[in-house]
Scaffold this motif. Structure first.
Motif, PDB file in Angstrom:
ATOM      1  N   PHE A  32      18.139  -7.062  12.578  1.00  0.00           N
ATOM      2  CA  PHE A  32      18.076  -8.503  12.385  1.00  0.00           C
ATOM      3  C   PHE A  32      17.795  -8.806  10.922  1.00  0.00           C
ATOM      4  O   PHE A  32      16.827  -8.317  10.358  1.00  0.00           O
ATOM      5  N   ILE A  33      18.653  -9.603  10.322  1.00  0.00           N
ATOM      6  CA  ILE A  33      18.508  -9.992   8.926  1.00  0.00           C
ATOM      7  C   ILE A  33      17.615 -11.227   8.843  1.00  0.00           C
ATOM      8  O   ILE A  33      17.787 -12.174   9.611  1.00  0.00           O
ATOM      9  N   LEU A  34      16.695 -11.214   7.897  1.00  0.00           N
ATOM     10  CA  LEU A  34      15.839 -12.363   7.609  1.00  0.00           C
ATOM     11  C   LEU A  34      16.069 -12.804   6.168  1.00  0.00           C
ATOM     12  O   LEU A  34      16.180 -11.959   5.276  1.00  0.00           O
ATOM     13  N   SER A  35      16.144 -14.109   5.952  1.00  0.00           N
ATOM     14  CA  SER A  35      16.275 -14.625   4.595  1.00  0.00           C
ATOM     15  C   SER A  35      15.882 -16.086   4.566  1.00  0.00           C
ATOM     16  O   SER A  35      16.040 -16.800   5.548  1.00  0.00           O
ATOM     17  N   GLY A  36      15.388 -16.508   3.444  1.00  0.00           N
ATOM     18  CA  GLY A  36      15.061 -17.909   3.253  1.00  0.00           C
ATOM     19  C   GLY A  36      16.251 -18.704   2.751  1.00  0.00           C
ATOM     20  O   GLY A  36      16.206 -19.924   2.685  1.00  0.00           O
ATOM     21  N   HIS A  37      17.337 -18.015   2.417  1.00  0.00           N
ATOM     22  CA  HIS A  37      18.499 -18.665   1.806  1.00  0.00           C
ATOM     23  C   HIS A  37      19.796 -18.168   2.433  1.00  0.00           C
ATOM     24  O   HIS A  37      20.581 -17.485   1.780  1.00  0.00           O
ATOM     25  N   VAL A  38      20.023 -18.496   3.685  1.00  0.00           N
ATOM     26  CA  VAL A  38      21.229 -18.036   4.365  1.00  0.00           C
ATOM     27  C   VAL A  38      22.249 -19.173   4.417  1.00  0.00           C
ATOM     28  O   VAL A  38      21.970 -20.236   4.949  1.00  0.00           O
ATOM     29  N   THR A  39      23.413 -18.914   3.860  1.00  0.00           N
ATOM     30  CA  THR A  39      24.524 -19.854   3.967  1.00  0.00           C
ATOM     31  C   THR A  39      25.403 -19.419   5.136  1.00  0.00           C
ATOM     32  O   THR A  39      25.263 -18.290   5.651  1.00  0.00           O
ATOM     33  N   ARG A  40      26.299 -20.273   5.529  1.00  0.00           N
ATOM     34  CA  ARG A  40      27.234 -19.929   6.609  1.00  0.00           C
ATOM     35  C   ARG A  40      28.044 -18.697   6.217  1.00  0.00           C
ATOM     36  O   ARG A  40      28.268 -17.804   7.037  1.00  0.00           O
ATOM     37  N   GLU A  41      28.456 -18.638   4.964  1.00  0.00           N
ATOM     38  CA  GLU A  41      29.253 -17.500   4.488  1.00  0.00           C
ATOM     39  C   GLU A  41      28.436 -16.207   4.522  1.00  0.00           C
ATOM     40  O   GLU A  41      28.941 -15.165   4.927  1.00  0.00           O
ATOM     41  N   MET A  42      27.177 -16.274   4.080  1.00  0.00           N
ATOM     42  CA  MET A  42      26.328 -15.084   4.094  1.00  0.00           C
ATOM     43  C   MET A  42      26.038 -14.644   5.519  1.00  0.00           C
ATOM     44  O   MET A  42      26.021 -13.452   5.825  1.00  0.00           O
ATOM     45  N   ASN A  43      25.820 -15.599   6.409  1.00  0.00           N
ATOM     46  CA  ASN A  43      25.593 -15.284   7.816  1.00  0.00           C
ATOM     47  C   ASN A  43      26.787 -14.498   8.358  1.00  0.00           C
ATOM     48  O   ASN A  43      26.618 -13.442   8.973  1.00  0.00           O
TER      49      ASN A  43
END
Length: 73
Positions: A32-43
């Protein structure tokens, strides 16, 4: 399961994800990836790269329950 932050200090979380997925030991491990800055593209990129799911920080109880697929009371 593994919770992996995208914003690691010395290495990209994507690089770690790719390394883990290249090892048969972790081929079926939920990551599971965690991030404070997830864009639709990065997701989308994380999922295509081998992540099981992507969550934004802070990870709240409903998302944790979803990730772990367990009943938490």
């Amino acid at each position: 399961f593994i919770f992996l932050d995208l914003g690691l200090p010395d290495q990209s979380g994507i690089d770690v994800l790719l390394t883990l997925r290249s090892k048969s030991k972790y081929a079926k491990t939920p990551i599971f990836i965690l991030s404070g800055h997830v864009t639709r593209e990065m997701n989308t990129y994380c999922i295509q790269t081998g992540a099981s799911a992507v969550y934004t920080k802070p990870l709240m109880l409903p998302q944790l329950k979803d990730a772990l697929n367990v009943k938490v009371e």
